[in-house]
Design a protein around this motif. Structure first.
Motif, short mmCIF file in Angstrom:
data_model
loop_
_atom_site.label_atom_id
_atom_site.label_comp_id
_atom_site.label_asym_id
_atom_site.label_seq_id
_atom_site.Cartn_x
_atom_site.Cartn_y
_atom_site.Cartn_z
N GLU A 1 -4.17 -5.29 -2.09
CA GLU A 1 -5.02 -5.70 -0.98
C GLU A 1 -4.26 -5.82 0.33
OE1 GLU A 1 -7.03 -9.20 -2.29
OE2 GLU A 1 -8.07 -8.12 -3.89
N ARG A 2 -2.96 -6.09 0.26
CA ARG A 2 -2.16 -6.18 1.49
C ARG A 2 -1.90 -4.80 2.10
NH1 ARG A 2 3.75 -8.37 0.56
NH2 ARG A 2 3.62 -8.28 2.81
N PHE A 3 -2.16 -3.73 1.33
CA PHE A 3 -1.91 -2.37 1.81
C PHE A 3 -3.14 -1.71 2.43
CE2 PHE A 3 0.98 -2.45 -2.08
CZ PHE A 3 2.00 -3.07 -1.38
N VAL A 4 -4.29 -2.33 2.32
CA VAL A 4 -5.53 -1.73 2.82
C VAL A 4 -5.39 -1.38 4.29
CG1 VAL A 4 -7.98 -2.18 3.25
CG2 VAL A 4 -6.95 -2.88 1.09
N SER A 5 -5.93 -0.23 4.65
CA SER A 5 -5.82 0.28 6.02
C SER A 5 -6.44 -0.68 7.01
CB SER A 5 -6.52 1.63 6.13
OG SER A 5 -6.54 2.06 7.47
N TRP A 6 -5.78 -0.83 8.13
CA TRP A 6 -6.30 -1.66 9.21
C TRP A 6 -7.51 -0.99 9.85
CZ3 TRP A 6 -1.20 -3.13 12.19
CH2 TRP A 6 -0.36 -3.84 11.33
N TYR A 7 -7.68 0.28 9.61
CA TYR A 7 -8.76 1.05 10.23
C TYR A 7 -9.96 1.21 9.31
CZ TYR A 7 -4.67 2.16 13.00
OH TYR A 7 -3.53 2.06 13.75
N GLY A 8 -9.84 0.76 8.07
CA GLY A 8 -10.94 0.87 7.11
C GLY A 8 -11.07 2.28 6.57
N GLY A 9 -11.98 2.45 5.62
CA GLY A 9 -12.30 3.78 5.11
C GLY A 9 -11.35 4.32 4.06
N GLY A 10 -11.53 3.91 2.81
CA GLY A 10 -10.78 4.49 1.71
C GLY A 10 -9.63 3.64 1.22
N GLU A 11 -9.16 4.00 0.05
CA GLU A 11 -8.08 3.28 -0.60
C GLU A 11 -6.72 3.79 -0.10
OE1 GLU A 11 -8.65 0.78 -2.58
OE2 GLU A 11 -10.80 1.05 -2.69
N PRO A 12 -5.71 2.93 -0.05
CA PRO A 12 -4.37 3.36 0.32
C PRO A 12 -3.83 4.36 -0.70
CG PRO A 12 -4.54 0.96 0.32
CD PRO A 12 -5.79 1.49 -0.30
N ARG A 13 -3.18 5.42 -0.20
CA ARG A 13 -2.61 6.46 -1.06
C ARG A 13 -1.20 6.78 -0.60
NH1 ARG A 13 -1.77 11.77 -0.81
NH2 ARG A 13 -1.82 12.97 -2.72
N VAL A 14 -0.27 6.84 -1.57
CA VAL A 14 1.13 7.16 -1.27
C VAL A 14 1.61 8.19 -2.28
CG1 VAL A 14 3.47 6.24 -1.05
CG2 VAL A 14 1.52 4.80 -0.44
N ALA A 15 2.29 9.23 -1.78
CA ALA A 15 2.93 10.22 -2.65
C ALA A 15 4.39 10.33 -2.24
CB ALA A 15 2.23 11.57 -2.51
N LEU A 16 5.27 10.21 -3.23
CA LEU A 16 6.71 10.29 -2.98
C LEU A 16 7.29 11.39 -3.87
CD1 LEU A 16 9.25 9.08 -1.61
CD2 LEU A 16 9.43 7.55 -3.58
#
Length: 105
Positions: free
Chosen positions: A57-72
């Motif tokens: 929940e701390r990673f949710v976008s400040w701009y809204g719209g969709g789940e946070p996604r990270v690819a490394l």
């Protein structure tokens, strides 16, 4: 293992970002509130947190719209590439994928 590429979408203050890492030391620099700490958090999150962790929940976008996604993408000593992709969310919204490749594609 060596970091090769980071791709981040909808993660805290970052709407979308892609970074390619060079061999050796890489330094992120810039003015305050640019997102440097958010990129560091994204690397930690993709490597250390489960996709359904309550901490997402701390990673949710400040701009809204969709789940946070990270690819490394990482490269091991044998030249094999590994990509860890996580979409953070509760329930079925969260998911993790590990992919391997010999040529980085």
């Amino acid at each position: 293992m060596r970091l090769v590429r980071l791709s981040v979408q909808r993660f805290q203050c970052i709407e979308s970002a892609e970074l390619d890492f060079a061999a050796g030391l890489n330094v992120l620099y810039g003015p305050n509130d640019l997102g440097k700490s958010s990129l560091a958090w994204a690397i930690r999150a993709v490597l250390l947190l489960q996709h359904g962790s309550a901490l997402h929940e701390r990673f949710v976008s400040w701009y809204g719209g969709g789940e946070p996604r990270v690819a490394l993408t990482l490269c091991d000593r044998d030249g094999r590439y590994w990509r860890v992709t996580k979409t953070f969310g509760s329930g079925s919204a969260g998911r993790s994928v590990l992919a391997a490749s010999k040529d980085g594609r």
